[in-house]
Motif scaffolding. Structure first.
Motif, PDB file in Angstrom:
ATOM      1  N   ILE A 101       5.411   2.505   2.258  1.00  0.00           N
ATOM      2  CA  ILE A 101       4.952   1.198   2.210  1.00  0.00           C
ATOM      3  C   ILE A 101       3.496   1.117   2.725  1.00  0.00           C
ATOM      4  O   ILE A 101       2.733   0.264   1.923  1.00  0.00           O
ATOM      5  CB  ILE A 101       5.780   0.496   3.455  1.00  0.00           C
ATOM      6  CG1 ILE A 101       7.278   0.252   2.987  1.00  0.00           C
ATOM      7  CG2 ILE A 101       5.183  -1.228   3.549  1.00  0.00           C
ATOM      8  CD1 ILE A 101       8.080  -0.384   4.079  1.00  0.00           C
ATOM      9  N   GLU A 102       3.017   1.963   3.436  1.00  0.00           N
ATOM     10  CA  GLU A 102       1.666   2.052   3.612  1.00  0.00           C
ATOM     11  C   GLU A 102       0.669   2.383   2.461  1.00  0.00           C
ATOM     12  O   GLU A 102      -0.045   1.695   2.101  1.00  0.00           O
ATOM     13  CB  GLU A 102       1.416   3.130   4.819  1.00  0.00           C
ATOM     14  CG  GLU A 102      -0.172   3.254   5.140  1.00  0.00           C
ATOM     15  CD  GLU A 102      -0.414   4.392   6.144  1.00  0.00           C
ATOM     16  OE1 GLU A 102       0.447   5.068   6.633  1.00  0.00           O
ATOM     17  OE2 GLU A 102      -1.771   4.461   6.352  1.00  0.00           O
ATOM     18  N   ARG A 103       1.320   3.416   1.656  1.00  0.00           N
ATOM     19  CA  ARG A 103       0.591   3.711   0.497  1.00  0.00           C
ATOM     20  C   ARG A 103       0.820   2.617  -0.626  1.00  0.00           C
ATOM     21  O   ARG A 103      -0.254   1.997  -1.429  1.00  0.00           O
ATOM     22  CB  ARG A 103       1.239   4.882  -0.264  1.00  0.00           C
ATOM     23  CG  ARG A 103       0.864   6.248   0.696  1.00  0.00           C
ATOM     24  CD  ARG A 103       1.530   7.522  -0.153  1.00  0.00           C
ATOM     25  NE  ARG A 103       2.771   7.749  -0.616  1.00  0.00           N
ATOM     26  CZ  ARG A 103       3.691   8.126   0.306  1.00  0.00           C
ATOM     27  NH1 ARG A 103       3.007   8.783   1.423  1.00  0.00           N
ATOM     28  NH2 ARG A 103       5.047   8.148   0.074  1.00  0.00           N
ATOM     29  N   LEU A 104       1.805   1.880  -0.692  1.00  0.00           N
ATOM     30  CA  LEU A 104       2.111   0.703  -1.415  1.00  0.00           C
ATOM     31  C   LEU A 104       0.979  -0.400  -1.440  1.00  0.00           C
ATOM     32  O   LEU A 104       0.365  -0.893  -2.173  1.00  0.00           O
ATOM     33  CB  LEU A 104       3.446   0.339  -1.587  1.00  0.00           C
ATOM     34  CG  LEU A 104       3.750  -0.967  -2.439  1.00  0.00           C
ATOM     35  CD1 LEU A 104       3.617  -0.562  -3.780  1.00  0.00           C
ATOM     36  CD2 LEU A 104       5.198  -1.419  -2.104  1.00  0.00           C
ATOM     37  N   ALA A 105       1.024  -0.880   0.027  1.00  0.00           N
ATOM     38  CA  ALA A 105       0.079  -1.822   0.526  1.00  0.00           C
ATOM     39  C   ALA A 105      -1.626  -1.524   0.029  1.00  0.00           C
ATOM     40  O   ALA A 105      -2.065  -2.487  -0.217  1.00  0.00           O
ATOM     41  CB  ALA A 105       0.223  -2.202   2.152  1.00  0.00           C
ATOM     42  N   LYS A 106      -1.580  -0.308   0.445  1.00  0.00           N
ATOM     43  CA  LYS A 106      -3.206   0.162   0.102  1.00  0.00           C
ATOM     44  C   LYS A 106      -3.377  -0.005  -1.671  1.00  0.00           C
ATOM     45  O   LYS A 106      -4.437  -0.660  -1.795  1.00  0.00           O
ATOM     46  CB  LYS A 106      -3.515   1.341   0.608  1.00  0.00           C
ATOM     47  CG  LYS A 106      -3.578   1.325   1.974  1.00  0.00           C
ATOM     48  CD  LYS A 106      -3.746   2.896   2.439  1.00  0.00           C
ATOM     49  CE  LYS A 106      -3.958   3.159   3.918  1.00  0.00           C
ATOM     50  NZ  LYS A 106      -4.142   4.497   4.405  1.00  0.00           N
ATOM     51  N   ASP A 107      -2.362   0.506  -2.383  1.00  0.00           N
ATOM     52  CA  ASP A 107      -2.893   0.422  -3.618  1.00  0.00           C
ATOM     53  C   ASP A 107      -2.765  -1.040  -4.132  1.00  0.00           C
ATOM     54  O   ASP A 107      -3.423  -1.463  -5.299  1.00  0.00           O
ATOM     55  CB  ASP A 107      -1.299   0.984  -4.407  1.00  0.00           C
ATOM     56  CG  ASP A 107      -1.307   2.352  -4.241  1.00  0.00           C
ATOM     57  OD1 ASP A 107      -2.495   3.000  -3.970  1.00  0.00           O
ATOM     58  OD2 ASP A 107      -0.329   3.229  -4.338  1.00  0.00           O
ATOM     59  N   LEU A 108      -1.958  -2.001  -3.194  1.00  0.00           N
ATOM     60  CA  LEU A 108      -1.894  -3.383  -3.843  1.00  0.00           C
ATOM     61  C   LEU A 108      -3.096  -4.273  -3.201  1.00  0.00           C
ATOM     62  O   LEU A 108      -3.244  -5.339  -3.214  1.00  0.00           O
ATOM     63  CB  LEU A 108      -0.742  -4.169  -3.683  1.00  0.00           C
ATOM     64  CG  LEU A 108       0.372  -3.606  -4.256  1.00  0.00           C
ATOM     65  CD1 LEU A 108       1.817  -4.150  -3.664  1.00  0.00           C
ATOM     66  CD2 LEU A 108       0.196  -3.792  -5.727  1.00  0.00           C
ATOM     67  N   GLY A 109      -3.834  -3.324  -2.446  1.00  0.00           N
ATOM     68  CA  GLY A 109      -5.331  -4.164  -1.852  1.00  0.00           C
ATOM     69  C   GLY A 109      -4.894  -5.066  -0.578  1.00  0.00           C
ATOM     70  O   GLY A 109      -5.728  -5.935  -0.111  1.00  0.00           O
ATOM     71  N   ARG A 110      -3.626  -4.761  -0.118  1.00  0.00           N
ATOM     72  CA  ARG A 110      -3.566  -5.416   1.240  1.00  0.00           C
ATOM     73  C   ARG A 110      -4.153  -4.767   2.527  1.00  0.00           C
ATOM     74  O   ARG A 110      -4.424  -3.593   2.606  1.00  0.00           O
ATOM     75  CB  ARG A 110      -1.825  -5.471   1.587  1.00  0.00           C
ATOM     76  CG  ARG A 110      -1.117  -6.302   0.562  1.00  0.00           C
ATOM     77  CD  ARG A 110      -1.589  -7.651   0.651  1.00  0.00           C
ATOM     78  NE  ARG A 110      -1.181  -8.005   1.830  1.00  0.00           N
ATOM     79  CZ  ARG A 110       0.070  -8.678   2.187  1.00  0.00           C
ATOM     80  NH1 ARG A 110       0.953  -9.012   0.971  1.00  0.00           N
ATOM     81  NH2 ARG A 110       0.443  -9.271   3.239  1.00  0.00           N
ATOM     82  N   SER A 111      -4.509  -5.553   3.444  1.00  0.00           N
ATOM     83  CA  SER A 111      -5.477  -4.941   4.720  1.00  0.00           C
ATOM     84  C   SER A 111      -4.938  -5.633   5.682  1.00  0.00           C
ATOM     85  O   SER A 111      -4.025  -6.963   5.652  1.00  0.00           O
ATOM     86  CB  SER A 111      -6.924  -5.372   4.417  1.00  0.00           C
ATOM     87  OG  SER A 111      -6.995  -6.769   4.223  1.00  0.00           O
ATOM     88  N   GLY A 112      -5.164  -5.130   6.953  1.00  0.00           N
ATOM     89  CA  GLY A 112      -4.865  -5.778   8.253  1.00  0.00           C
ATOM     90  C   GLY A 112      -3.340  -5.853   8.613  1.00  0.00           C
ATOM     91  O   GLY A 112      -2.873  -6.641   9.181  1.00  0.00           O
ATOM     92  N   MET A 113      -2.645  -4.709   8.118  1.00  0.00           N
ATOM     93  CA  MET A 113      -1.221  -4.951   8.202  1.00  0.00           C
ATOM     94  C   MET A 113      -0.803  -3.694   9.133  1.00  0.00           C
ATOM     95  O   MET A 113      -1.318  -2.726   9.339  1.00  0.00           O
ATOM     96  CB  MET A 113      -0.410  -4.565   6.909  1.00  0.00           C
ATOM     97  CG  MET A 113      -0.654  -5.584   6.142  1.00  0.00           C
ATOM     98  SD  MET A 113       0.334  -5.207   4.398  1.00  0.00           S
ATOM     99  CE  MET A 113       2.010  -5.358   5.099  1.00  0.00           C
ATOM    100  N   ARG A 114       0.207  -4.230  10.050  1.00  0.00           N
ATOM    101  CA  ARG A 114       0.848  -3.247  10.922  1.00  0.00           C
ATOM    102  C   ARG A 114       2.316  -3.018  10.627  1.00  0.00           C
ATOM    103  O   ARG A 114       3.083  -3.796  10.560  1.00  0.00           O
ATOM    104  CB  ARG A 114       0.799  -3.806  12.536  1.00  0.00           C
ATOM    105  CG  ARG A 114      -0.601  -3.942  13.131  1.00  0.00           C
ATOM    106  CD  ARG A 114      -0.737  -4.444  14.164  1.00  0.00           C
ATOM    107  NE  ARG A 114       0.203  -3.963  15.422  1.00  0.00           N
ATOM    108  CZ  ARG A 114      -0.056  -2.611  16.160  1.00  0.00           C
ATOM    109  NH1 ARG A 114      -0.826  -2.131  15.788  1.00  0.00           N
ATOM    110  NH2 ARG A 114       1.066  -2.523  17.089  1.00  0.00           N
TER     111      ARG A 114
END
Length: 443
Positions: A101-114
């Motif tokens: 999920i961390e890799r996916l969120a980075k690929d989608l440009g999401r930031s500030g997530m825990r």
């Protein structure tokens, strides 16, 4: 976001009721702006098995293969940043799931997530301290205890945006998000578990898989776009169950009562890892179109032991084969084909062989009613268990042989072989199970 009634402390929704459930309802829930948390209940015994096999091949894997497909459209929606997501799609390895999920969120440009991985359900290393209900003969592929709310509550209190678990009680996925917002009483806790139990099967609460005398069923268009349930929860654990405004659904006392009793052996003692809950005093009031109020769940004792599912690879294989007969006399020819197979496979122990006629008795068995007309087609289904994987070909060959040496017109043979993996239940003292949380942060 928790609703127009300021007494509502949390609005929680179910975005999936099993691993293969639809993906678009969760996106609609996220985009509605009407929910605080979306739970994706995606794990059962059978869906844990692929994760266990993957983890055996690679200790760094084992999470649900659908994570990216399911989360991508949700995380691509800007509105999803306002929703917490909780899911057990960590399967056999929640830490691996969180990393993906961390890799996916980075690929989608999401930031500030825990991202929190709630772990501790893997108790294979404690196998000799588990009281098993059956024998463990073969390779113990995995042993997972049903966790309660502990890890999820810790993650919620530390502001997790996405929480990934493995084997966790379905209702706990919801109750763990609600507990920090309730009044702290045991009955409010019981109410949160009742909410979770009602919501956990997604569309089954909102009119799916439901028909009753005198109640018009939902049409095809409504079922194709069925709204998934949300619960607006009050501090005392009572709740209003409904759907996002404008979604097609059917929610009434009967749909909710049926779901409340779903997989519950004793309504006065519904056993969960956190509490035994008494549903016998639950009240379900219809307060509007597809809108009910639920109250009255009561807490009883706390179980001393947790349930464990053990997955055992047995020697041998299961052979699963079908052959079809169609046209005039199809049923008679299918029955004779089944008799031929019983004679040819008579050397197998009775408990290892099942032969039935699809369309006649494959579901109800001997309880099937007599038919009044000739069916146009019938399939003969054979399931046979073998101690030796090489012998599993035997049942398949016997069915294929019917195309030349059986009743006329045998056709459409379908066959497969699969491993003999069996689930053995057990119980473990709760003190031996140590839930904890591991974190991934996206700056």
């Amino acid at each position: 976001m928790s609703g127009t009634d300021d007494r509502i402390v949390r609005t929680i929704a179910c975005g999936a009721g099993f691993a293969g459930d639809r993906t678009d309802p969760a996106v609609k829930l996220a985009e509605s702006g009407q929910v605080d948390t979306i739970v994706l209940e995606c794990l059962a015994e059978r869906t844990l098995v692929p994760g266990l096999r993957a983890r055996r091949r690679d200790p760094g894997s084992g999470a649900d293969s659908r994570i990216e497909r399911r989360l991508t459209p949700i995380l691509q929606s800007p509105a999803s940043s306002k929703c917490r997501i909780i899911s057990n799609f960590g399967a056999a390895n929640p830490v691996s799931g969180a990393q993906r999920i961390e890799r996916l969120a980075k690929d989608l440009g999401r930031s500030g997530m825990r991202i929190a991985a709630a772990i501790g359900d893997d108790v294979r290393h404690l196998a000799d301290r588990i009281a098993w209900d059956g024998s463990i003969e073969g390779d113990l592929l995995g042993a997972h205890a049903y966790l309660g709310t502990n890890g999820i509550v810790e993650a919620v209190e530390n502001q997790a945006d996405i929480i990934v678990t493995g084997r966790t009680a379905d209702s706990a996925l919801f109750a763990g998000d609600l507990l920090p917002y309730l009044d702290g009483s045991e009955d409010a806790f019981a109410g949160a578990i009742a909410v979770g139990h009602l919501l956990e099967c997604s569309g089954q609460l909102t009119g799916g898989n439901f028909e009753a005398p005198g109640v018009p069923p939902l049409g095809s268009s409504d079922l194709a776009n069925l709204g998934y349930p949300i619960a607006r929860v009050f501090e005392d654990g009572t709740a209003e169950i409904t759907v996002v405004d404008g979604s097609p659904a059917l929610i009434n006392r009967l749909t909710c009562t049926l779901q409340l009793l779903y997989e519950v052996h004793d309504p006065s003692a519904y056993i969960t890892p956190d509490l035994t809950v008494d549903f016998s005093g639950v009240s379900i009031e219809e307060i509007g179109p597809s809108r009910v109020r639920v109250s009255g769940a009561r807490a009883a004792d706390r179980p001393a032991r947790l349930k464990v599912s053990g997955f055992v690879d047995r020697p041998g294989a299961i052979s699963d084969v079908e052959i079809a007969f169609a046209g005039r006399g199809a049923l008679d020819r299918a029955r004779r084909a089944a008799d031929v197979l019983r004679l040819r496979l008579a050397h197998l122990p009775e408990q290892d062989l099942r032969i039935d006629l699809v369309g006649l008795n494959s579901v109800l068995g001997a309880a099937s009613r007599a038919i009044n007309s000739e069916p146009p087609e019938v399939r003969v289904h054979v399931s046979a268990k073998f101690d030796d994987a090489g012998d599993a070909q035997l049942a398949e060959d016997e069915v294929y042989a019917l195309t030349l040496s059986g009743p006329a017109g045998g056709c459409g043979v379908r066959s497969e072989q699969r491993p003999r993996l069996e689930v053995v239940n057990g119980y473990i003292d709760r003190e031996l199970v140590k839930p904890s949380v591991e974190w991934s942060n996206i700056p």
